[in-house]
Write a protein that holds these residues in place. Sequence first.
Motif, PDB file in Angstrom:
ATOM      1  N   GLY A  23       2.298 -22.278 -55.140  1.00  0.00           N
ATOM      2  CA  GLY A  23       2.792 -21.761 -56.402  1.00  0.00           C
ATOM      3  C   GLY A  23       1.808 -20.848 -57.090  1.00  0.00           C
ATOM      4  N   GLU A  24       1.066 -20.060 -56.289  1.00  0.00           N
ATOM      5  CA  GLU A  24       0.060 -19.187 -56.889  1.00  0.00           C
ATOM      6  C   GLU A  24      -0.076 -17.888 -56.109  1.00  0.00           C
ATOM      7  N   VAL A  25      -0.623 -16.873 -56.769  1.00  0.00           N
ATOM      8  CA  VAL A  25      -0.874 -15.578 -56.143  1.00  0.00           C
ATOM      9  C   VAL A  25      -2.045 -15.707 -55.172  1.00  0.00           C
ATOM     10  N   VAL A  26      -1.835 -15.225 -53.945  1.00  0.00           N
ATOM     11  CA  VAL A  26      -2.898 -15.298 -52.943  1.00  0.00           C
ATOM     12  C   VAL A  26      -3.326 -13.922 -52.449  1.00  0.00           C
ATOM     13  N   GLY A  27      -2.693 -12.866 -52.979  1.00  0.00           N
ATOM     14  CA  GLY A  27      -3.086 -11.531 -52.571  1.00  0.00           C
ATOM     15  C   GLY A  27      -2.447 -10.467 -53.426  1.00  0.00           C
ATOM     16  N   ALA A  28      -3.113  -9.323 -53.512  1.00  0.00           N
ATOM     17  CA  ALA A  28      -2.592  -8.160 -54.228  1.00  0.00           C
ATOM     18  C   ALA A  28      -2.715  -6.951 -53.318  1.00  0.00           C
ATOM     19  N   LEU A  29      -1.635  -6.156 -53.235  1.00  0.00           N
ATOM     20  CA  LEU A  29      -1.605  -5.002 -52.355  1.00  0.00           C
ATOM     21  C   LEU A  29      -1.443  -3.734 -53.177  1.00  0.00           C
ATOM     22  N   GLY A  30      -2.242  -2.711 -52.849  1.00  0.00           N
ATOM     23  CA  GLY A  30      -2.108  -1.409 -53.496  1.00  0.00           C
ATOM     24  C   GLY A  30      -1.264  -0.511 -52.618  1.00  0.00           C
TER      25      GLY A  30
END
Length: 415
Positions: A279-286
Motif C-alpha cells: 500500500g505504498e509508492v515504491v518507484g517514480a518514473l520520469g
Amino acid sequence: MKTAQEIAEDVSDEEGDVFIDSEDVFAEVPDDGDHLMDEDDEAEDGVGDLPPEDSDVKDNSLQHFTTHSGSVFAISCHPTEPLAVSGGEDDLGYIWDITDGEVIVKLTGHVDSVCSASFSSDGQMVATGGMDGKVRIWRRVGTVDFRNWEFLTELQGPDEVIWLRWHPRGTILLAGSNDSMVWLWQLPSGNTMQVFAGHSGPVQCGEFTPDGKRIVTASEDGTLMYWDPRSPTPLFKLSPQDARFDLENITSLAINASSTLAVVGGTSGSVRVVSLSKGEVVGALGGHAEGDSVEAVQFVDLAGTGSSVVVTGGTDGKACVWDLTTMRLRATLTHRDAVTSLLTHPAPKSHLIVSASADNTLRTWDARTGALVKEHTGHRGPILSASLGLQGSVVVSGGDDSACLVFTTEVDESE
C-alpha cells in the motif's frame, strides 16, 4: 457462462477467502428497469468510404466500418470470434463483423454518447456505457451462431459512465462514474453488488486485479484506492497529501499479471509505481514532458528476461518503455501527436506493443529493442480507441473521423 458461485470457487485465496460468495450478499439491489428486448433493427452494411480522402494518407487497412455518424469513442474485440463492438458520439453502439464490416446488431437505447463498450471475458455478453449514465447489456443467444444477440437489461446507478470493466473470469461488471462513485453489478440478474464511495472527483480509471480478487480505482482528485469487493471501505488509499504520490489528476492505470504492482500516470506527466501488498509508492518514473498528461499504461510480458516491463504513453507523443526491476528507461517510442492507447500482444508475441495516436496512426513496436515493426495508416482523424482481436492477429481502431478500421499485425518480411 459462470455463476457467482463458480467464480467464487475460482478465485478463493490461500486463506479460504473468496472474491464472490453467492451467500455473501453485499447490498443487493434488484434492478427495476425495463428488461424487454429491443425491437430488431434492420441490419445495416457498415462497409463504406472514409471521409474525404487526403491524398497523402496511405490506407493499409484490411476493412472499414463507417456506419457511425460521429466520433468513435470505444472499441472492443470479441475474445475468440471475428467481431468488434464499437460505441460513439451518435449515441449508438454496433456489434459488427471485422472480416466484412457487416452490422450484426445495432445497440440502441442511449440518449447521449456511448463512451465505453466491451465484451465479457467469455464473449457471451456485451456492455455499453454512456454519458447518459446508462449501462445496457446484451447477450448472445444460443451456442452455435455468434451472430444472434438479444437485449438483456439496463443497469441503474451512475450519473455519467466513464469506463466499464468485466471481471476476468465471469459476468461481473465494474463501472466508474463522473459522480465519484464506482459500481459493481452481477449479471445476468443485474443486481447491484456493491457501491464504492470515497473519491471526491470523477473516477477516471479502474481495473480488477488479474487474479480477480481485488479492485483498484483512481480519480481526477489524485487519489488511488484498493478495494476488497466485499467491503465498501478501501483496504488502502493514496492521496496527493502524500508528497511521493502527487500526480495532480490521475488519468491512467495498469496492474501487473501477478496482481502485486500498479502503475499510475497523471496530468503532471509523472508516473508512480505502487506496491499493492504494501500500500505504498515504491518507484517514480520520469520520461514524459512536464505537464503532458500520461494517457495510457500497459505492462509487457518479456518472457525469459526476468524483467518487469511497463509502457507509458503521453500527450507529448512519447511511449516510454520502463524496466521496473531497475526503474530505468529501456526505450522511447515516438508519435507526432498524443499517444491515446497502448495494447500488448498475447503470447507468443507478447514482446509486441501497439500504440494508437492523435497523429492518425497506429504503430507496432518491439518492446525488447524499441524498433518500429509496422505502421498502420488510413484514419483521417485522431485515433481514440483500439483493441486487438483474433489472438492478436488484427488490431481494430476507432477514430474522430467516425470510422473503425481493421489492420493486420502480421509483418511482411519483404517490407
